[in-house]
Design an enzyme around this catalytic site. Structure first.
Site, PDB file in Angstrom:
ATOM      1  CE  LYS A   9      -3.905  61.240  26.326  1.00  0.00           C
ATOM      2  NZ  LYS A   9      -2.946  60.273  26.857  1.00  0.00           N
ATOM      3  CD  GLN A  10     -12.593  67.701  26.681  1.00  0.00           C
ATOM      4  OE1 GLN A  10     -11.948  68.737  26.548  1.00  0.00           O
ATOM      5  NE2 GLN A  10     -13.685  67.636  27.421  1.00  0.00           N
ATOM      6  N   GLY A  11     -11.800  63.547  28.202  1.00  0.00           N
ATOM      7  CA  GLY A  11     -12.589  62.317  28.155  1.00  0.00           C
ATOM      8  C   GLY A  11     -14.068  62.616  28.245  1.00  0.00           C
ATOM      9  CB  ALA A  12     -17.004  60.406  28.058  1.00  0.00           C
ATOM     10  CD  GLU A  13     -17.889  59.467  33.387  1.00  0.00           C
ATOM     11  OE1 GLU A  13     -17.933  59.621  34.606  1.00  0.00           O
ATOM     12  OE2 GLU A  13     -18.878  59.227  32.680  1.00  0.00           O
ATOM     13  NE  ARG A  15     -11.968  70.610  30.924  1.00  0.00           N
ATOM     14  CZ  ARG A  15     -12.604  71.765  30.758  1.00  0.00           C
ATOM     15  NH1 ARG A  15     -12.806  72.236  29.560  1.00  0.00           N
ATOM     16  NH2 ARG A  15     -13.015  72.457  31.799  1.00  0.00           N
ATOM     17  CE  LYS A  29      -9.069  60.351  36.259  1.00  0.00           C
ATOM     18  NZ  LYS A  29      -9.003  58.881  36.438  1.00  0.00           N
ATOM     19  CG  ASP A 133     -12.132  51.580  32.631  1.00  0.00           C
ATOM     20  OD1 ASP A 133     -12.381  50.813  31.689  1.00  0.00           O
ATOM     21  OD2 ASP A 133     -11.889  52.797  32.465  1.00  0.00           O
TER      22      ASP A 133
HETATM   23  N1  LIG Z   1      -0.505  59.935  36.689  1.00  0.00           N
HETATM   24  C1  LIG Z   1      -0.375  59.973  35.364  1.00  0.00           C
HETATM   25  N2  LIG Z   1       0.830  60.133  34.795  1.00  0.00           N
HETATM   26  C2  LIG Z   1       0.980  60.177  33.447  1.00  0.00           C
HETATM   27  N3  LIG Z   1      -0.051  60.042  32.585  1.00  0.00           N
HETATM   28  C3  LIG Z   1      -1.285  59.871  33.090  1.00  0.00           C
HETATM   29  C4  LIG Z   1      -1.515  59.815  34.502  1.00  0.00           C
HETATM   30  N4  LIG Z   1      -2.832  59.640  34.713  1.00  0.00           N
HETATM   31  C5  LIG Z   1      -3.402  59.604  33.504  1.00  0.00           C
HETATM   32  N5  LIG Z   1      -2.497  59.724  32.518  1.00  0.00           N
HETATM   33  C6  LIG Z   1      -2.762  59.721  31.060  1.00  0.00           C
HETATM   34  O1  LIG Z   1      -4.070  60.208  30.842  1.00  0.00           O
HETATM   35  C7  LIG Z   1      -4.921  59.187  30.298  1.00  0.00           C
HETATM   36  C8  LIG Z   1      -6.307  59.232  30.907  1.00  0.00           C
HETATM   37  O2  LIG Z   1      -6.230  59.128  32.326  1.00  0.00           O
HETATM   38  P1  LIG Z   1      -7.250  58.229  33.146  1.00  0.00           P
HETATM   39  O3  LIG Z   1      -7.262  56.874  32.542  1.00  0.00           O
HETATM   40  O4  LIG Z   1      -6.896  58.315  34.574  1.00  0.00           O
HETATM   41  O5  LIG Z   1      -8.632  58.965  32.942  1.00  0.00           O
HETATM   42  P2  LIG Z   1      -9.903  58.564  32.026  1.00  0.00           P
HETATM   43  O6  LIG Z   1      -9.599  57.478  31.084  1.00  0.00           O
HETATM   44  O7  LIG Z   1     -10.478  59.820  31.509  1.00  0.00           O
HETATM   45  O8  LIG Z   1     -10.839  57.895  33.053  1.00  0.00           O
HETATM   46  P3  LIG Z   1     -12.054  58.346  33.952  1.00  0.00           P
HETATM   47  O9  LIG Z   1     -13.274  58.191  33.096  1.00  0.00           O
HETATM   48  O10 LIG Z   1     -12.012  57.412  35.107  1.00  0.00           O
HETATM   49  O11 LIG Z   1     -11.792  59.787  34.340  1.00  0.00           O
HETATM   50  C9  LIG Z   1      -4.194  57.871  30.569  1.00  0.00           C
HETATM   51  O12 LIG Z   1      -4.517  56.881  29.631  1.00  0.00           O
HETATM   52  C10 LIG Z   1      -2.727  58.321  30.489  1.00  0.00           C
HETATM   53  O13 LIG Z   1      -2.317  58.400  29.134  1.00  0.00           O
HETATM   54 MG   LIG Z   2      -8.483  55.670  31.399  1.00  0.00          MG
END
Ligand SMILES: Nc1ncnc2c1ncn2[C@@H]1O[C@H](COP(=O)(O)OP(=O)(O)OP(=O)(O)O)[C@@H](O)[C@H]1O
Ligand SMILES: [Mg+2]
Length: 225
Positions: A9-13, A15, A29, A133
């Protein structure tokens, strides 16, 4: 650790990579460096997020709440490595799937989940963990077998420990907003959640009252501006 890291997953904060951590499926993370931010401040904020995540996960685990195990906390590498919750999906995805079906069976399943969610979040707040959150993307449902499942809480980067009713009420409000903005067709889901949440602990009635105040303030803000 193997080199077959898959961008998950690629997020704003940052990867998220799906990796193999000494033979175990795991999630790494990793938080980006923010170039526009002072380097020392950026380092400190990243460290705080990682520390918050590890701390609240451990506190949840001790309270008997399902969370991924923490495998590695790596401040220098700006990352945290967590157990990969196999055979799971986000509540957000599941609600979308089930509401499309919109049959009795799906609604029954959703109701069961909302009740369980009230229980889990009730327990989290009872242990003075504020999530920070609380959205339907940060709750996973893990299928243990054909008929059993559990809810896992994730994404504790903005969490902290505090006993304040107000902060717990804001957590609830964030969840309500997440639900109504993303899944407007299941408003009853949050109502069912709240009924279950209110039954959890003796303080929850007080938090519920606070929640109504927070909600009223939120409405006012939306109407004004
Ligand atoms: N331990 C895990 N096992 C399976 N899938 C996970 C796990 N952690 C995260 N994910 C998947 O990845 C997605 C994003 O993870 P997470 O919510 O922790 O990060 P984020 O939304 O980018 O938040 P942040 O800005 O705090 O980094 C989750 O919605 C889920 O689909
Ligand atoms: Mg999240």
């Amino acid at each position: 650790m193997s080199n077959t890291n898959i961008l998950y997953k690629q997020g704003a904060e940052g990867r998220i990579f799906k990796i193999n951590y000494f033979g175990k499926p795991a999630i790494s993370k990793e938080r980006f460096k923010k170039k526009y931010r002072n380097e020392e401040l950026d380092k400190r904020l990243t460290k705080e997020r990682i520390r918050a995540e590890a701390k609240s996960i451990l506190r949840c685990k001790n309270a008997g709440i399902c969370v991924p195990a923490v495998y590695l906390v790596d401040f220098e590498g700006r990352r945290i490595i967590l157990e990969y919750i196999d055979n799971s999906e986000t509540i957000s995805d599941l609600i979308d799937k089930l509401t499309t079906k919109n049959c009795d069976e799906s609604n029954e399943k959703l109701k069961e989940i909302s009740i369980k969610m009230g229980d889990v979040i009730g327990k989290m707040h009872y242990n003075n963990i504020i999530h920070g959150d609380l959205t339907t993307s940060n709750i996973l449902i893990k299928y243990e077998s054909d008929s059993t499942w559990n809810l896992y809480l994730i994404d504790f980067g903005l969490s902290y420990i505090k006993s304040s009713d107000e902060d717990k009420a804001v957590d609830l409000y964030v969840l309500e907003r997440a639900l109504t903005s993303k899944h407007s067709n299941v408003n009853w889901f949050f109502d069912e959640f709240l009924i279950s949440y209110r039954q959890y602990g003796e303080n929850n009635e007080r938090i519920f009252k606070k929640f109504n105040e927070v909600r009223a303030r939120g409405r006012k803000r939306t109407t004004i501006g």
